[in-house]
Structure formats: C-alpha cells, structure tokens
Design an enzyme around this catalytic site. Structure first.
Site, short mmCIF file in Angstrom:
data_model
loop_
_atom_site.label_atom_id
_atom_site.label_comp_id
_atom_site.label_asym_id
_atom_site.label_seq_id
_atom_site.Cartn_x
_atom_site.Cartn_y
_atom_site.Cartn_z
N LYS A 22 53.84 57.26 43.67
CA LYS A 22 54.85 56.63 42.51
C LYS A 22 55.86 57.58 41.57
O LYS A 22 57.04 57.23 41.48
CB LYS A 22 53.62 56.41 41.20
CG LYS A 22 54.61 55.80 39.93
CD LYS A 22 53.48 55.07 39.02
CE LYS A 22 52.93 56.26 38.20
NZ LYS A 22 53.81 56.99 37.04
N CYS A 126 53.96 57.80 23.08
CA CYS A 126 53.22 57.45 24.34
C CYS A 126 51.89 57.75 24.10
O CYS A 126 51.57 58.74 23.23
CB CYS A 126 53.82 58.38 25.20
SG CYS A 126 52.79 58.57 26.77
N ARG A 131 55.33 63.91 23.66
CA ARG A 131 56.39 63.78 24.83
C ARG A 131 57.95 63.79 24.46
O ARG A 131 58.70 62.64 24.76
CB ARG A 131 56.11 62.53 25.81
CG ARG A 131 54.55 62.82 26.56
CD ARG A 131 54.06 61.75 27.42
NE ARG A 131 54.48 62.06 28.90
CZ ARG A 131 54.09 61.23 29.67
NH1 ARG A 131 53.51 60.23 29.62
NH2 ARG A 131 54.49 61.62 31.17
N VAL A 173 58.04 74.13 31.75
CA VAL A 173 58.01 73.38 32.94
C VAL A 173 58.21 72.15 32.65
O VAL A 173 56.96 71.36 32.06
CB VAL A 173 57.11 73.73 34.22
CG1 VAL A 173 57.16 72.80 35.21
CG2 VAL A 173 57.19 75.17 34.44
N SER A 174 59.17 71.15 32.71
CA SER A 174 59.11 69.81 32.68
C SER A 174 59.64 68.97 33.90
O SER A 174 60.52 69.29 34.51
CB SER A 174 60.34 69.13 31.37
OG SER A 174 60.52 67.89 31.62
N VAL A 175 58.66 68.14 34.50
CA VAL A 175 58.93 67.40 35.69
C VAL A 175 60.35 66.51 35.21
O VAL A 175 61.06 66.46 35.86
CB VAL A 175 57.91 66.60 36.04
CG1 VAL A 175 58.23 65.38 37.15
CG2 VAL A 175 56.61 67.57 36.57
N ASP A 317 47.30 65.15 35.96
CA ASP A 317 47.18 63.86 36.20
C ASP A 317 45.82 63.79 37.00
O ASP A 317 45.59 62.42 37.48
CB ASP A 317 48.37 63.29 37.26
CG ASP A 317 49.47 62.88 36.31
OD1 ASP A 317 49.37 62.76 35.13
OD2 ASP A 317 50.54 62.71 36.92
N ILE A 339 48.84 70.85 29.44
CA ILE A 339 50.03 70.16 29.50
C ILE A 339 50.25 69.01 28.38
O ILE A 339 51.26 69.04 27.56
CB ILE A 339 50.41 69.31 30.86
CG1 ILE A 339 49.87 70.31 32.09
CG2 ILE A 339 51.68 68.70 30.98
CD1 ILE A 339 50.87 71.48 32.51
C1 UD1 Z 1 55.50 63.46 34.86
C2 UD1 Z 1 54.93 62.61 35.60
C3 UD1 Z 1 53.24 62.52 34.83
C4 UD1 Z 1 52.95 63.79 34.78
C5 UD1 Z 1 53.59 64.92 33.92
C6 UD1 Z 1 53.10 66.31 34.26
C7 UD1 Z 1 56.55 61.01 36.14
C8 UD1 Z 1 56.85 59.65 36.44
N1 UD1 Z 1 55.40 61.17 35.44
O1 UD1 Z 1 55.83 63.37 33.40
O2 UD1 Z 1 52.54 61.72 35.75
O3 UD1 Z 1 51.68 64.06 34.06
O4 UD1 Z 1 54.93 64.87 34.71
O5 UD1 Z 1 52.85 66.78 35.43
O6 UD1 Z 1 56.74 61.82 37.21
N2 UD1 Z 1 58.25 68.10 27.35
C9 UD1 Z 1 59.13 68.33 26.23
N3 UD1 Z 1 60.39 68.12 26.09
C10 UD1 Z 1 60.89 67.68 27.23
C11 UD1 Z 1 60.23 67.16 28.24
C12 UD1 Z 1 58.77 67.49 28.37
O7 UD1 Z 1 58.43 69.43 25.26
O8 UD1 Z 1 62.34 67.34 26.91
C13 UD1 Z 1 56.96 68.70 27.33
C14 UD1 Z 1 55.92 67.36 27.50
O9 UD1 Z 1 55.63 67.11 26.10
C15 UD1 Z 1 54.81 67.87 28.02
C16 UD1 Z 1 55.31 68.80 29.06
O10 UD1 Z 1 56.70 69.26 28.54
O11 UD1 Z 1 53.83 68.85 27.15
C17 UD1 Z 1 55.61 68.38 30.55
O12 UD1 Z 1 56.09 67.06 30.41
P1 UD1 Z 1 57.08 66.57 31.71
O13 UD1 Z 1 56.46 67.45 32.96
O14 UD1 Z 1 58.21 66.51 31.18
O15 UD1 Z 1 56.24 65.25 31.95
P2 UD1 Z 1 57.03 63.89 32.32
O16 UD1 Z 1 57.95 64.09 33.13
O17 UD1 Z 1 57.08 62.99 31.25
#
Ligand code: UD1
Length: 430
Positions: A22, A126, A131, A173-175, A317, A339
C-alpha cells in the site's frame, strides 16, 4: 458498520500470498501526475486507500483504467492500473478528500512541478499523533516554491520557469517528506540533493519508477538521494513491490497461533529487522523459493525488547502486531515507540482481552499472560486493528472487532487469506 468475529485457538497452516505494498502503491499512483503519458502499475492492492486516491487523481484529470475483473474470488488479485494525466484539469485537492487520507497531501509536489501551481488542503489531525507537514514545506521551498497557508490550504506557486533543483537537509527521517520532494524534484530543473532521506523500500520503489520515467537518480536505498530532474517525464510500466507490513503481520500471526505458513511473493530483505525479532521469540523463519516460511510448533514465545526506528530498524507499522504477540510471551517484553506519539491506542483494547501492559511515556512493558479471553474490542487505526486480529486468533472464545473499516484501508482480503490457513474468522455486515 461491519464487524469481524474471530473464534480463537486455531493454528495457521498453509500459504498466504502477499499483496503489493500500500505504502508504495500510493506514491506510485501520484507519480502519474508527472507525465502526460501512460503510467502502468502492476500488482496494485485492492484497498480502500488506493480507491480513494484514484478518486482524488481523477478529480485532477487523470484518466484511469484497470485490467481484469474486480470480482475475481481469488484472495490475491494484484491488479494492473493504467493512469494517464494528459491534461491536469484541476490543481486543487480539497479538504474533504485530503482529510480522509494523509498520503493524498503528496499530490502537492507533483502538481506544483507539472503545473506551476497547486492548492492542497492541509491533512489535519490524525489518530496516531500530530503528524505535521513542516518538512514537506521545507523541501518544496528549497526547490524554489512560494508557499502560503490560507484557510487550511497550502497555496503553492513555482518560480518563473518552474521548480529548480535544491539542497535539502532533513533534521529527521520522514517517509512522506522524502516522497514529496523526490516526486517534485524529478520534474524540476537541475540537481536536487536530499540529505537524511528516508531509506524505506517504498521510497526506493518510487525512485526506481521515476528512473523508468526518465529521471536520473543516484543513491537509491541510501540516505542521500541525488535527483537530476527532467523537463518532461515519460510513461513507464512498473510493478509495485511486496507489502513488508502485511508480510510481518502474517508472520507474527503465525508465531502467535503456532503453525506453518509460507508467505509467498515477498522478500526477507524488506523486513530483516522484524524477522530477526521474530526469530528471537523462538519462531523459525526460513527462506523458500519466492517467499518466506514461518514455523512455530510447540514451545512458548520468548519475550523481546525492541524500539521502533526508521528503516532498516524495526518498523513502527509492526509495533502493535508485535505487542499482541508479546501478550502471551513467557516473560516481560519492552517496546519503545520512537516515531509517533500516541501510537498505543491498541493497549487499552488488548487489555480488554486480558493482556497485562503498563505504559510509561513512549515505552510499553508487557508481562506475558497464560491466556487471553475473547471480548468485543474497537479498531482505532490501521495497524492497531490488525493487532487485535492477532490477539483474537490467540484468545480463548470469541472476539468481535468493531469499526473494521480501518482494516480495509490497508489489508487486502484479510479474512479470506486467514480462513484459507484454518482461522475461524468472519465479517458480519451492518
Ligand atoms: C509513512 C507511512 C506510515 C508509517 C510512517 C513511518 C505511508 C502512506 N505511510 O507515514 O505507514 O507509519 O511513514 O514509517 O507511507 N514529521 C514531521 N514533519 C513532517 C513530516 C513528518 O515532524 O513534515 C514527523 C512525524 O510526525 C513522525 C515522523 O516525522 O513523527 C515520521 O513521519 P513520516 O515518516 O513522515 O510518516 P508518514 O509519511 O506520514
């Protein structure tokens, strides 16, 4: 509203085909916005989140077709999608849609790169933490975007001549932020460097697809991505990689019930860390042709201590699923969630089944109990809900899980896949 009823106590035996991921399918679908040509994606899972994103993309003008029949009774379909964004007719992604699925915010970068402007709703709150999207905005600004926030929307404009390459150093690290910048940079002028990029396999899968579409990308699979953008990207054919979270979920389920199951169409390297933790519990993990075989016959489940980390660490996850398994371990386990804050909503529900879990800040201490007892429970988010399925499979008696729409967002044919391996699980409609 649908519920799932499980009668626990059955071992799992047989084969479970693993679906396409997904979390790769969503950004790959979004990549279709980058080209007027046809993007064909194979092995797309049939999930509520995928269907919602297709609706959002159609709103932007993406022409969508699907091969084969949706009604195929086969538990794993792996559909082929054809997406053509010949003309983008609307560069707005409205609140009603973005608020339902956070990943739809990732259309911002591609719309901006292709059309020079976009208006995308902020995703909002969320269940698993605040997030924020600050890193997404930091990344797009580095590519020259002018970003204003107004009435809950990001109003984005590219400079004259379009986005240009830039250097981004993420401080965590942000996915999502990595996907956002990677997708935009593929259609920006010049080179973009992303430092501290997410190394999750789904990021690599998107990068591989962008390379097929004509972008030049170095460092795929590492934390430094170098992207040489193109004025125009082309169509491509790409197969979505296997879902490592679904793989891990079923692997933990087999460890929980005991039994012998081959997870086919998946790869160990996508979740080595989680499978090492599983091996520590006393479960056997074997490599077999085209998949992984999970065996636990007799013997208890040994406790483990883990903390969640970005890839290649233990995935957040899979945290809830591991916790479900640990409720029956022969000792005390410790799980630290690094995370997301608030990603412990399953704890209260597992306690309803008799689990002994203490929470202190980001750390859960789980004392294994002799048995869980079935009870009605509530699904709160995607991964938490599937941990309740694992707990229900282990529990004595019946467990009813309410609000299962969370499961439909991310697990394809969950009941069918488990039933074929001997689980007693049924969906009750209405
Ligand atoms: C993606 C996944 C989710 C998984 C997560 C972490 C998808 C569709 N979702 O979510 O299933 O649990 O990665 O592996 O792929 N953050 C910030 N600022 C930002 C962005 C993120 O502070 O602009 C923080 C978030 O609050 C969190 C951390 O970074 O604490 C990681 O988040 P992120 O990796 O961005 O998660 P998602 O991409 O939303």
């Amino acid at each position: 509203m649908d519920r799932i009823k499980i009668t626990g106590g059955q071992k799992l035996n047989g084969e479970i085909p693993i679906s396409g991921a997904k979390n790769a399918a969503l950004p790959l679908l979004i990549a279709s916005l980058l080209t007027p040509d046809r993007l064909t994606l194979k092995n797309v899972p049939n999930l509520a989140d995928v269907n919602l994103l297709v609706r959002i993309l159609r709103n932007h003008g993406v022409d969508f077709a699907i091969d084969g029949k949706r009604t195929d009774p086969n538990p794993h379909i792996g559909e082929t999608f054809h997406l053509t964004a010949r003309d983008i007719v609307d560069t707005t992604a409205p609140y009603e849609m973005v608020s339902r699925m956070r990943a739809s915010f990732w259309v911002l970068g591609p719309l901006l790169a292709r059309m020079g402007e976009a208006k995308v709703s902020l995703p909002g709150g969320c269940a698993i933490g605040t997030r924020p999207v600050d890193m997404h905005l930091q990344g797009l600004k580095a590519l020259g975007a002018d970003l204003q926030i107004d009435a809950g929307y990001v109003l984005a404009k590219a400079p004259k001549g379009g986005l240009r390459g830039g250097r981004i150093q993420f401080n965590k690290v942000s996915v999502g932020a990595t996907h956002q910048v990677l997708l935009a940079a593929a259609l920006a002028r010049g080179e973009t460097v992303i430092e501290n990029a997410a190394r999750e396999p789904e990021v690599g899968d998107v990068a591989d697809c962008l390379v097929k579409m004509g972008a030049k990308i170095e460092g795929i699979g590492t934390s430094t991505l170098r992207i040489e953008g193109r004025d125009r990207l082309e169509g491509a054919v790409h197969t979505v990689l296997p879902d490592r979270i679904e793989t891990g979920t079923f692997a933990f389920a087999v460890a929980a019930t005991g039994g012998d199951v081959t997870l086919s169409g998946t790869r160990r390297d996508l979740l080595s860390n989680a499978l090492e933790a599983l091996a520590e519990t006393g479960t056997q993990v074997h490599d077999v042709d085209g998949g992984i075989r999970i065996v636990r016959n007799g013997g208890g489940v040994a406790p483990v201590t883990i903390e969640t980390q970005p890839f290649p660490g233990f995935p957040t996850d899979l945290q809830a699923q591991l916790m479900a398994l640990m409720t029956r371990a022969s000792g005390t386990s410790v799980i630290r969630e690094t995370i997301f804050e608030n990603r412990f909503m399953h704890v209260q529900e597992l306690a309803r089944l008799g689990a002994d879990i203490q929470l202190h800040g980001d750390t859960a201490t789980i004392k294994g109990v002799k048995a869980l007892r079935g009870a009605p429970v509530m699904a709160t988010d995607l991964r938490a809900s599937v941990s309740l399925v694992i707990a229900g499979l282990m529990a004595e008696g019946d467990t009813t899980i309410n609000r299962v729409y969370h499961l439909d967002r991310g697990f394809e044919q969950l009941e069918a896949k488990l039933t074929r391996c001997g689980a007693v699980i049924e969906r009750i409609s209405g």
